[in-house]
Design a protein around this motif. Structure first.
Motif, mmCIF file in Angstrom:
data_model
loop_
_atom_site.group_PDB
_atom_site.id
_atom_site.type_symbol
_atom_site.label_atom_id
_atom_site.label_comp_id
_atom_site.label_asym_id
_atom_site.label_seq_id
_atom_site.Cartn_x
_atom_site.Cartn_y
_atom_site.Cartn_z
ATOM 1 N N ARG A 63 0.923 -1.385 0.086
ATOM 2 C CA ARG A 63 0.023 -0.134 -0.051
ATOM 3 C C ARG A 63 0.921 1.199 0.134
ATOM 4 O O ARG A 63 0.488 2.138 -0.677
ATOM 5 C CB ARG A 63 -1.036 0.021 1.211
ATOM 6 N N LEU A 64 1.764 1.306 0.818
ATOM 7 C CA LEU A 64 2.698 2.406 0.998
ATOM 8 C C LEU A 64 3.585 2.485 -0.504
ATOM 9 O O LEU A 64 3.477 3.784 -1.106
ATOM 10 C CB LEU A 64 3.779 2.207 2.064
ATOM 11 N N ALA A 65 3.902 1.714 -1.133
ATOM 12 C CA ALA A 65 4.471 1.589 -2.553
ATOM 13 C C ALA A 65 3.343 2.177 -3.601
ATOM 14 O O ALA A 65 3.827 3.008 -4.324
ATOM 15 C CB ALA A 65 5.039 0.374 -2.929
ATOM 16 N N ARG A 66 2.411 1.571 -3.598
ATOM 17 C CA ARG A 66 1.157 1.962 -4.476
ATOM 18 C C ARG A 66 0.875 3.425 -4.264
ATOM 19 O O ARG A 66 0.523 4.066 -4.999
ATOM 20 C CB ARG A 66 -0.011 0.933 -4.208
ATOM 21 N N ASP A 67 0.991 3.950 -2.993
ATOM 22 C CA ASP A 67 0.725 5.392 -2.572
ATOM 23 C C ASP A 67 1.789 6.448 -2.745
ATOM 24 O O ASP A 67 1.714 7.572 -2.820
ATOM 25 C CB ASP A 67 0.208 5.468 -1.281
ATOM 26 N N LEU A 69 4.738 6.614 -1.477
ATOM 27 C CA LEU A 69 5.511 6.775 -0.375
ATOM 28 C C LEU A 69 6.714 5.945 -0.327
ATOM 29 O O LEU A 69 7.771 6.372 0.455
ATOM 30 C CB LEU A 69 4.721 6.632 0.831
ATOM 31 N N LEU A 70 6.700 4.793 -0.660
ATOM 32 C CA LEU A 70 7.944 3.907 -0.932
ATOM 33 C C LEU A 70 8.517 3.524 -2.253
ATOM 34 O O LEU A 70 7.528 3.357 -3.098
ATOM 35 C CB LEU A 70 7.714 2.719 -0.152
ATOM 36 N N GLY A 71 9.556 3.519 -2.617
ATOM 37 C CA GLY A 71 9.961 3.089 -3.812
ATOM 38 C C GLY A 71 10.718 1.607 -3.647
ATOM 39 O O GLY A 71 10.662 1.332 -2.516
ATOM 40 N N TYR A 72 10.633 0.925 -4.783
ATOM 41 C CA TYR A 72 11.043 -0.559 -4.456
ATOM 42 C C TYR A 72 11.723 -0.984 -5.682
ATOM 43 O O TYR A 72 11.549 -0.522 -6.857
ATOM 44 C CB TYR A 72 9.979 -1.605 -4.053
ATOM 45 N N GLU A 73 12.709 -1.996 -5.493
ATOM 46 C CA GLU A 73 13.225 -2.795 -6.733
ATOM 47 C C GLU A 73 13.539 -4.182 -6.206
ATOM 48 O O GLU A 73 13.712 -4.555 -4.965
ATOM 49 C CB GLU A 73 14.554 -2.118 -7.033
ATOM 50 N N TRP A 74 13.453 -5.065 -7.271
ATOM 51 C CA TRP A 74 13.964 -6.559 -6.842
ATOM 52 C C TRP A 74 15.495 -6.527 -7.008
ATOM 53 O O TRP A 74 16.041 -6.006 -7.935
ATOM 54 C CB TRP A 74 13.305 -7.423 -7.995
ATOM 55 N N ARG A 75 16.140 -7.396 -6.235
ATOM 56 C CA ARG A 75 17.627 -7.586 -6.299
ATOM 57 C C ARG A 75 17.900 -8.986 -6.157
ATOM 58 O O ARG A 75 17.218 -9.677 -5.395
ATOM 59 C CB ARG A 75 18.354 -6.755 -5.183
ATOM 60 N N GLU A 76 18.692 -9.478 -6.959
ATOM 61 C CA GLU A 76 18.950 -11.087 -6.919
ATOM 62 C C GLU A 76 19.652 -11.338 -5.419
ATOM 63 O O GLU A 76 20.419 -10.466 -4.764
ATOM 64 C CB GLU A 76 19.961 -11.474 -7.752
ATOM 65 N N GLU A 91 7.968 11.955 -1.557
ATOM 66 C CA GLU A 91 6.745 11.951 -0.803
ATOM 67 C C GLU A 91 6.515 11.329 0.349
ATOM 68 O O GLU A 91 5.988 11.664 1.530
ATOM 69 C CB GLU A 91 5.647 11.485 -1.547
ATOM 70 N N GLY A 92 7.275 10.198 0.602
ATOM 71 C CA GLY A 92 7.464 9.385 1.903
ATOM 72 C C GLY A 92 8.268 10.192 3.006
ATOM 73 O O GLY A 92 8.035 10.214 4.016
ATOM 74 N N LYS A 93 9.123 10.932 2.528
ATOM 75 C CA LYS A 93 10.066 11.777 3.599
ATOM 76 C C LYS A 93 9.340 12.972 4.043
ATOM 77 O O LYS A 93 9.555 13.077 5.285
ATOM 78 C CB LYS A 93 11.107 12.466 2.674
#
Length: 118
Positions: A63-67, A69-76, A91-93
């Motif tokens: 939810r926070l990513a969808r809104d 407020l958080l970014g994300y990435e996949w890492r091996e 925005e999250g800050k």
């Protein structure tokens, strides 16, 4: 007349509600210093004695990513499947700063009430 102790279920419910109310703030705090993955967040919350299960955390992170407020990435990962890392967006800050101010105001208010009328 004998005074009865508070009902344990009421205490448990109150504590659960307080923890839920603080969870977004706590997660944002844990993401403020850089990229973290969900297991790290759960471990840090446990270290702080804020027990949260994956079934609660994962929907919140989504939810926070969808809104935005958080970014994300996949890492091996060298130790299993890829990991999803999260960090605060701009925005999250901004939200974290506002929540921090709110928390400190509430904390000060509660401390004032705890002191009583002395």
């Amino acid at each position: 007349m004998e005074q009865t102790s508070p009902d344990n279920s009421f205490i448990d419910q109150s504590e659960t509600q307080m923890r839920k109310g603080m969870l977004v703030y706590c997660v944002l705090l844990l993401c403020k210093d850089g990229k973290v993955y969900s297991s790290q967040i759960i471990n840090r919350l446990h270290q702080a004695e804020l027990i949260v299960v994956e079934g609660t955390l994962y929907p919140l992170l989504s939810r926070l990513a969808r809104d935005g407020l958080l970014g994300y990435e996949w890492r091996e990962s060298e130790q299993g499947p890829p990991r999803k890392y999260y960090w605060l967006t701009d925005e999250g800050k901004v939200l974290l700063d506002k929540l921090q101010q709110t928390y400190h105001r509430l904390h000060a208010s509660i401390k004032t009430l705890e002191k009583g009328n002395a």
